[in-house]
Design a protein around this motif. Structure first.
Motif, PDB file in Angstrom:
ATOM      1  N   CYS A   1      -9.316  10.179  17.743  1.00  0.00           N
ATOM      2  CA  CYS A   1     -10.654  10.742  17.507  1.00  0.00           C
ATOM      3  C   CYS A   1     -11.217  10.317  16.151  1.00  0.00           C
ATOM      4  N   ASP A   2     -10.525   9.406  15.452  1.00  0.00           N
ATOM      5  CA  ASP A   2     -10.970   8.897  14.152  1.00  0.00           C
ATOM      6  C   ASP A   2     -11.134   9.990  13.108  1.00  0.00           C
ATOM      7  N   SER A   3     -10.348  11.057  13.234  1.00  0.00           N
ATOM      8  CA  SER A   3     -10.394  12.133  12.242  1.00  0.00           C
ATOM      9  C   SER A   3      -8.997  12.717  12.088  1.00  0.00           C
ATOM     10  N   LEU A   4      -8.762  13.337  10.915  1.00  0.00           N
ATOM     11  CA  LEU A   4      -7.430  13.837  10.573  1.00  0.00           C
ATOM     12  C   LEU A   4      -7.508  15.214   9.927  1.00  0.00           C
ATOM     13  N   THR A   5      -6.423  15.977  10.045  1.00  0.00           N
ATOM     14  CA  THR A   5      -6.303  17.270   9.377  1.00  0.00           C
ATOM     15  C   THR A   5      -5.697  17.077   7.991  1.00  0.00           C
ATOM     16  N   VAL A   6      -5.673  18.153   7.204  1.00  0.00           N
ATOM     17  CA  VAL A   6      -5.041  18.107   5.881  1.00  0.00           C
ATOM     18  C   VAL A   6      -3.581  17.700   6.002  1.00  0.00           C
ATOM     19  N   ASP A   7      -2.879  18.312   6.956  1.00  0.00           N
ATOM     20  CA  ASP A   7      -1.453  18.010   7.128  1.00  0.00           C
ATOM     21  C   ASP A   7      -1.235  16.555   7.530  1.00  0.00           C
ATOM     22  N   GLU A   8      -2.102  16.026   8.391  1.00  0.00           N
ATOM     23  CA  GLU A   8      -1.940  14.647   8.846  1.00  0.00           C
ATOM     24  C   GLU A   8      -2.182  13.654   7.719  1.00  0.00           C
ATOM     25  N   VAL A   9      -3.205  13.892   6.902  1.00  0.00           N
ATOM     26  CA  VAL A   9      -3.467  13.003   5.777  1.00  0.00           C
ATOM     27  C   VAL A   9      -2.325  13.065   4.770  1.00  0.00           C
ATOM     28  N   THR A  10      -1.851  14.287   4.496  1.00  0.00           N
ATOM     29  CA  THR A  10      -0.739  14.461   3.556  1.00  0.00           C
ATOM     30  C   THR A  10       0.506  13.750   4.052  1.00  0.00           C
ATOM     31  N   LEU A  11       0.815  13.920   5.333  1.00  0.00           N
ATOM     32  CA  LEU A  11       2.000  13.279   5.907  1.00  0.00           C
ATOM     33  C   LEU A  11       1.868  11.760   5.895  1.00  0.00           C
ATOM     34  N   ALA A  12       0.665  11.260   6.141  1.00  0.00           N
ATOM     35  CA  ALA A  12       0.451   9.806   6.140  1.00  0.00           C
ATOM     36  C   ALA A  12       0.752   9.214   4.769  1.00  0.00           C
ATOM     37  N   ILE A  13       0.197   9.844   3.729  1.00  0.00           N
ATOM     38  CA  ILE A  13       0.404   9.336   2.373  1.00  0.00           C
ATOM     39  C   ILE A  13       1.858   9.501   1.952  1.00  0.00           C
ATOM     40  N   ARG A  14       2.418  10.664   2.266  1.00  0.00           N
ATOM     41  CA  ARG A  14       3.814  10.905   1.875  1.00  0.00           C
ATOM     42  C   ARG A  14       4.761   9.922   2.567  1.00  0.00           C
ATOM     43  N   SER A  15       4.570   9.666   3.842  1.00  0.00           N
ATOM     44  CA  SER A  15       5.448   8.753   4.579  1.00  0.00           C
ATOM     45  C   SER A  15       5.432   7.363   3.956  1.00  0.00           C
ATOM     46  N   ALA A  16       4.237   6.890   3.597  1.00  0.00           N
ATOM     47  CA  ALA A  16       4.130   5.567   2.985  1.00  0.00           C
ATOM     48  C   ALA A  16       4.832   5.526   1.634  1.00  0.00           C
ATOM     49  N   LEU A  17       4.620   6.549   0.813  1.00  0.00           N
ATOM     50  CA  LEU A  17       5.209   6.565  -0.532  1.00  0.00           C
ATOM     51  C   LEU A  17       6.728   6.743  -0.487  1.00  0.00           C
ATOM     52  N   VAL A  18       7.216   7.586   0.415  1.00  0.00           N
ATOM     53  CA  VAL A  18       8.666   7.771   0.542  1.00  0.00           C
ATOM     54  C   VAL A  18       9.316   6.472   1.017  1.00  0.00           C
ATOM     55  N   GLY A  19       8.692   5.817   2.001  1.00  0.00           N
ATOM     56  CA  GLY A  19       9.229   4.549   2.472  1.00  0.00           C
ATOM     57  C   GLY A  19       9.224   3.489   1.391  1.00  0.00           C
ATOM     58  N   LEU A  20       8.137   3.386   0.635  1.00  0.00           N
ATOM     59  CA  LEU A  20       8.057   2.417  -0.461  1.00  0.00           C
ATOM     60  C   LEU A  20       9.092   2.705  -1.534  1.00  0.00           C
ATOM     61  N   ASN A  21       9.311   3.977  -1.805  1.00  0.00           N
ATOM     62  CA  ASN A  21      10.288   4.364  -2.817  1.00  0.00           C
ATOM     63  C   ASN A  21      11.691   3.897  -2.450  1.00  0.00           C
ATOM     64  N   LYS A  22      11.987   3.837  -1.152  1.00  0.00           N
ATOM     65  CA  LYS A  22      13.300   3.376  -0.701  1.00  0.00           C
ATOM     66  C   LYS A  22      13.458   1.865  -0.863  1.00  0.00           C
ATOM     67  N   LEU A  23      12.336   1.162  -0.940  1.00  0.00           N
ATOM     68  CA  LEU A  23      12.379  -0.284  -1.138  1.00  0.00           C
ATOM     69  C   LEU A  23      12.341  -0.653  -2.614  1.00  0.00           C
ATOM     70  N   ASP A  24      12.090   0.320  -3.458  1.00  0.00           N
ATOM     71  CA  ASP A  24      11.933   0.120  -4.898  1.00  0.00           C
ATOM     72  C   ASP A  24      13.299   0.231  -5.575  1.00  0.00           C
ATOM     73  N   VAL A  25      13.578  -0.645  -6.528  1.00  0.00           N
ATOM     74  CA  VAL A  25      14.866  -0.590  -7.220  1.00  0.00           C
ATOM     75  C   VAL A  25      14.867   0.459  -8.337  1.00  0.00           C
ATOM     76  N   GLY A  26      13.713   1.041  -8.646  1.00  0.00           N
ATOM     77  CA  GLY A  26      13.629   2.042  -9.708  1.00  0.00           C
ATOM     78  C   GLY A  26      14.170   3.391  -9.269  1.00  0.00           C
ATOM     79  N   ASP A  27      14.237   4.327 -10.231  1.00  0.00           N
ATOM     80  CA  ASP A  27      14.781   5.663  -9.974  1.00  0.00           C
ATOM     81  C   ASP A  27      13.686   6.722  -9.819  1.00  0.00           C
ATOM     82  N   ASP A  28      12.424   6.333  -9.956  1.00  0.00           N
ATOM     83  CA  ASP A  28      11.336   7.300  -9.870  1.00  0.00           C
ATOM     84  C   ASP A  28      11.211   7.845  -8.451  1.00  0.00           C
ATOM     85  N   LYS A  29      10.770   9.099  -8.368  1.00  0.00           N
ATOM     86  CA  LYS A  29      10.594   9.757  -7.079  1.00  0.00           C
ATOM     87  C   LYS A  29       9.115   9.817  -6.726  1.00  0.00           C
ATOM     88  N   PRO A  30       8.787   9.840  -5.440  1.00  0.00           N
ATOM     89  CA  PRO A  30       7.383   9.981  -5.033  1.00  0.00           C
ATOM     90  C   PRO A  30       6.879  11.384  -5.342  1.00  0.00           C
TER      91      PRO A  30
END
Length: 366
Positions: free
Chosen positions: A116-145
């Protein structure tokens, strides 16, 4: 969530999957929809999804399996044998060669489950969090999302004081992120500084012998010796029970392509001057003689053929591939007449001959 400064350093086992072109991302997403049964990917499904990159990146299947298994281990931080598909796909998108706006649009569309080309607060939050958590696993640094609370605080601002139980359009979410210093700092941090040629120029898999490949697979706990018949033993007809298929398997050098089923839906077909039909399937050019029910095949492309133009008895075909090439070849002899490359970076979307057939115009997918 606080601004992020500098640039990330990706783990060496992730380098082959960084800066992938848009077409590669689409192929992986399509493979996920075809292969996976849920959001948890096991190693077998993970490798099958990554296998769609074999032709595009120019790796052999054995090398691709090794690279995929190493990437799988980066994502499988809890070592339970499963990887979160959304973390995997959204982080690969975020580290791709697409523009920043394209990345955001692609990631948010993952979570538009109702189309429907629209998202809820939870869906937007989960989308951003999923990307950042996944990227963090590819990062050699120790910083957390950022934490969920920090992310949600930022996401709620997209509603501009309106009822947060309602939905916002994906366009509003993308525009907010592109104008938010905090969001853009994180996108910039993971937006790899190298050009999209990184995986071809900086990362070159070593040429491995069969023993090397088998050894690497063993170290990664992957079996390379099980035959496909053993993997589908329940499908084996009873009359063949006990038969040793591996010892009687034909050599690949004895195999010849006789018939190709299917065609590339994004290209067209033409009649040649001698009334044969010329079209493409995958990275193969096909000249079909319908009266004799016979095909001839042209094999000189490295990637999937994405565009076609015809002039009398010869054809120009373009491909989707790193440093893609345009080939003009003869439909009668199946010989290459001219090979052109070096201008386009990701693929060839359109081709056309001039009236005399001496000039070819091309449009790239860059």
């Amino acid at each position: 969530m606080g601004q992020r400064h500098g640039k990330t350093l990706f783990h060496e086992d992730a380098i082959a999957f960084i800066n992938l072109p848009f077409m590669a991302i689409e192929e992986m997403w399509s493979a996920f929809n075809d292969i996976a049964d849920g959001w948890g990917l096991n190693l077998q499904d993970f490798k099958a999804i990554c296998a769609v990159l074999v032709t595009m990146l120019g790796y052999g299947r054995s090398t691709m399996d090794i690279l995929s298994a190493k990437l799988f281990k980066l994502y499988d931080t809890d070592e339970n044998g499963l990887v979160d598909a959304i973390e995997f796909l959204s982080s690969i998108v975020a580290a791709s060669g697409m523009s920043k706006k394209e990345k955001l649009l692609f990631i948010f569309k993952y979570f538009d489950f109702n189309n429907c080309d629209s998202l809820t607060v939870d869906e937007v939050t989960l989308a951003i969090r999923s990307a950042l958590v996944g990227l963090n696993k590819l990062d050699v640094g120790d910083d957390k999302p950022p934490t969920d609370d920090h992310l949600e605080t930022q996401v709620i601002q997209m509603w501009s004081g309106n009822d947060i139980s309602s939905k916002i359009t994906i366009e509003i979410a993308v525009n907010f992120c592109t104008k938010s210093p905090e969001c853009m700092s994180w996108i910039d941090f993971y937006d790899n500084p190298q050009e999209s040629t990184l995986y071809a120029e900086k990362f070159t898999p070593p040429k491995e012998s069969e023993e090397d490949i088998a050894s690497t697979l063993r170290n990664l706990n992957i079996s390379n010796s099980t035959t496909w018949m053993e993997n589908v033993e329940e499908l084996l007809p009873s009359q063949f029970s006990g038969h040793n298929f591996s010892s009687s398997a034909p050599s690949s050098s004895n195999l010849q392509l006789e018939w190709v089923h299917g065609y590339n839906h994004n290209t067209t077909c033409f009649y040649t001057v001698d009334d044969k039909i010329c079209y493409t399937s995958g990275k193969i050019g096909i000249v079909a003689n319908t009266s004799e029910h016979r095909q001839q095949h042209y094999f000189d492309h490295d990637g999937p053929i994405s565009s076609v133009a015809f002039h009398r008895s010869y054809v120009a075909t373009g491909e989707i591939y790193f440093n893609p090439k345009i080939i003009v070849w003869d439909t009668k002899t199946l010989k290459s007449l001219s090979v052109m490359r070096g201008f386009h970076k990701k693929g060839i979307s359109q081709l056309a001959f001039n009236l005399s057939g001496c000039i070819v115009a091309s449009v790239g997918s860059d």
